[in-house]
Enzyme design. Structure first.
Site, mmCIF file in Angstrom:
data_model
loop_
_atom_site.group_PDB
_atom_site.id
_atom_site.type_symbol
_atom_site.label_atom_id
_atom_site.label_comp_id
_atom_site.label_asym_id
_atom_site.label_seq_id
_atom_site.Cartn_x
_atom_site.Cartn_y
_atom_site.Cartn_z
ATOM 1 N N SER A 20 0.833 -1.210 0.000
ATOM 2 C CA SER A 20 0.000 0.000 0.000
ATOM 3 C C SER A 20 0.869 1.262 0.000
ATOM 4 O O SER A 20 0.518 2.270 -0.619
ATOM 5 C CB SER A 20 -0.968 -0.005 1.184
ATOM 6 O OG SER A 20 -0.321 0.361 2.374
ATOM 7 N N ASN A 21 2.010 1.218 0.644
ATOM 8 C CA ASN A 21 2.906 2.375 0.583
ATOM 9 C C ASN A 21 3.577 2.490 -0.782
ATOM 10 O O ASN A 21 3.889 3.598 -1.227
ATOM 11 C CB ASN A 21 3.955 2.301 1.700
ATOM 12 C CG ASN A 21 3.450 2.896 3.007
ATOM 13 O OD1 ASN A 21 2.985 4.036 3.020
ATOM 14 N ND2 ASN A 21 3.519 2.128 4.091
ATOM 15 N N MET A 97 9.953 -7.355 4.115
ATOM 16 C CA MET A 97 10.085 -8.024 5.413
ATOM 17 C C MET A 97 11.431 -8.709 5.617
ATOM 18 O O MET A 97 11.538 -9.636 6.427
ATOM 19 C CB MET A 97 8.948 -9.044 5.583
ATOM 20 C CG MET A 97 7.568 -8.402 5.641
ATOM 21 S SD MET A 97 7.437 -7.132 6.939
ATOM 22 C CE MET A 97 7.337 -8.186 8.406
ATOM 23 N N LEU A 100 18.340 -6.113 5.391
ATOM 24 C CA LEU A 100 19.294 -5.988 4.291
ATOM 25 C C LEU A 100 20.703 -6.367 4.758
ATOM 26 O O LEU A 100 21.105 -6.050 5.880
ATOM 27 C CB LEU A 100 19.307 -4.556 3.741
ATOM 28 C CG LEU A 100 17.966 -4.013 3.233
ATOM 29 C CD1 LEU A 100 18.179 -2.657 2.567
ATOM 30 C CD2 LEU A 100 17.274 -4.972 2.287
ATOM 31 N N ASN A 114 13.153 3.682 4.688
ATOM 32 C CA ASN A 114 12.130 2.772 5.199
ATOM 33 C C ASN A 114 11.069 3.580 5.930
ATOM 34 O O ASN A 114 11.345 4.686 6.406
ATOM 35 C CB ASN A 114 12.751 1.754 6.164
ATOM 36 C CG ASN A 114 11.737 0.726 6.625
ATOM 37 O OD1 ASN A 114 10.898 0.264 5.850
ATOM 38 N ND2 ASN A 114 11.786 0.368 7.897
ATOM 39 N N HIS A 116 8.263 3.229 9.102
ATOM 40 C CA HIS A 116 8.009 2.402 10.284
ATOM 41 C C HIS A 116 6.803 2.955 11.040
ATOM 42 O O HIS A 116 6.714 4.171 11.252
ATOM 43 C CB HIS A 116 9.250 2.398 11.182
ATOM 44 C CG HIS A 116 9.096 1.528 12.382
ATOM 45 N ND1 HIS A 116 9.287 0.162 12.344
ATOM 46 C CD2 HIS A 116 8.716 1.796 13.650
ATOM 47 C CE1 HIS A 116 9.048 -0.352 13.532
ATOM 48 N NE2 HIS A 116 8.706 0.618 14.347
ATOM 49 N N GLU A 149 22.673 -0.202 9.588
ATOM 50 C CA GLU A 149 22.837 -1.523 10.203
ATOM 51 C C GLU A 149 21.952 -1.700 11.439
ATOM 52 O O GLU A 149 21.790 -2.819 11.920
ATOM 53 C CB GLU A 149 24.301 -1.750 10.595
ATOM 54 C CG GLU A 149 25.214 -2.064 9.417
ATOM 55 C CD GLU A 149 25.616 -0.843 8.594
ATOM 56 O OE1 GLU A 149 25.229 0.290 8.967
ATOM 57 O OE2 GLU A 149 26.316 -1.015 7.587
ATOM 58 N N ASP A 152 15.787 -0.250 12.680
ATOM 59 C CA ASP A 152 14.924 0.934 12.614
ATOM 60 C C ASP A 152 15.558 2.131 13.320
ATOM 61 O O ASP A 152 14.854 2.992 13.858
ATOM 62 C CB ASP A 152 13.541 0.635 13.222
ATOM 63 C CG ASP A 152 12.844 -0.504 12.491
ATOM 64 O OD1 ASP A 152 12.967 -0.578 11.255
ATOM 65 O OD2 ASP A 152 12.174 -1.323 13.142
#
Lengths: 203, 203
Positions: A20-21, A97, A100, A114, A116, A149, A152
């Site tokens: 959706s994003n 999901m 990386l 990203n 969140h 790294e 979040d």
């Protein structure tokens, strides 16, 4: 944004689910809220991600790159190779999901975003909406940040605030936050590209 | 709120410095925004706390209870004894710069509130405003919570949100948060007392 010179920035969006994003970003590119950008490719690690259908409906190129039991580095190497082949400048994770690898991070250092569903640094990791409800906070929100790294924990680009109501379920709250995510992510990408343009003008 | 029966709740406020949140609470008791409450006493562990003058100007009883090198438990025992002698129901920390002993917590279990200048659980501990600026969040705020053995980790009662501007100094941000603290703390105390009344009506 590295050396993208003149012209449009080329975006890639990585998804694992409904995307959706991804749709919010694609629509914002299409209607000019994210100016001077092209959506180069939508990549999913899941062949049945519903977002793939929505991307195809919009005429976007889609790629499924499954892990197939490979080590993370090997899987990521294939994705990076496909992104580089399309001269991607900016990678937007949208419900992707997987964590990386260092190699992926290095290949797009400071060029991976990203979103969140919390006001980071509160409630990093999975189930952020449930974490917020369980903790009893009265306000939460969503955050777009650079990916590094940490979990979040990369530099924050933009945030929006969302109230929590007394009788909220996880579903209620998640839907309220998601509506703000769809506004925030295009704003944040536009901001990043605008800043990149300013830096380039400075050089 | 324990066994306070009919009549007004008796508040104590503990300060160590200027006591601006003490003034906000005292004014809210005086003008009825915190209904059915009396401000029983203002306690400072610092004899030169500027808040003492402001409390005296308002005709409030003030007590200075210095530590004088005593163990925390012994110091706290004197404070608890003075609060109990005044039939205090609810203890509000307002810039009180000491950690409470287990004994103090047990004596007023679930009846001690604190205000903290961040959207907890982000940025507990000292210098919360500087922590927020250093982290690069776009929104912060203030939180009133119950005090327990954790560092600013007790159950949250109320929160207000404050934006962070690009060129904020710690002083700018602290002043903006403080203005919201002065609104939030009276609201939160009124909410706690109202809920206590509802529970008592249920019994």
């Amino acid at each position: 944004m590295p050396e993208r010179g003149k012209g449009s920035a080329r975006l890639a969006i990585l998804i694992s689910g409904r995307g959706s994003n991804m749709v919010a970003l694609a629509d914002a590119v299409a209607d000019g809220r994210i100016p001077s950008a092209d959506l180069a490719v939508v990549v999913s690690d899941q062949p049945d991600a519903a977002g793939l259908i929505r991307a195809n409906e919009r005429g976007l190129e889609t790629l499924v790159i499954e892990r197939h039991g490979r080590p993370r580095e090997e899987h990521d190497r294939e994705i990076v190779s496909e992104l580089k082949a399309r001269s991607v400048d900016l990678v937007c994770l949208a419900g992707y999901m997987r964590v990386l690898s260092r190699e992926f991070l290095d290949a797009f250092r400071n060029c991976i975003l990203n979103i969140h569903p919390s006001l980071l640094p509160s409630f990093p990791g999975l189930d952020a909406q449930k974490q917020a409800l369980d903790h009893g906070v009265k306000w939460t929100g969503c955050t777009v940040h650079y990916v590094d790294e940490t979990l979040d924990g990369g530099p924050i680009i933009a945030q929006r605030v969302v109230p929590i109501m007394n009788d909220d379920t996880v579903e209620d709250l998640s839907a309220r936050i998601l509506a703000e995510e769809h506004r925030l992510y295009p704003e944040a990408v536009a901001l990043v590209l605008e800043n990149a343009k300013l830096w380039q003008a400075d050089i």
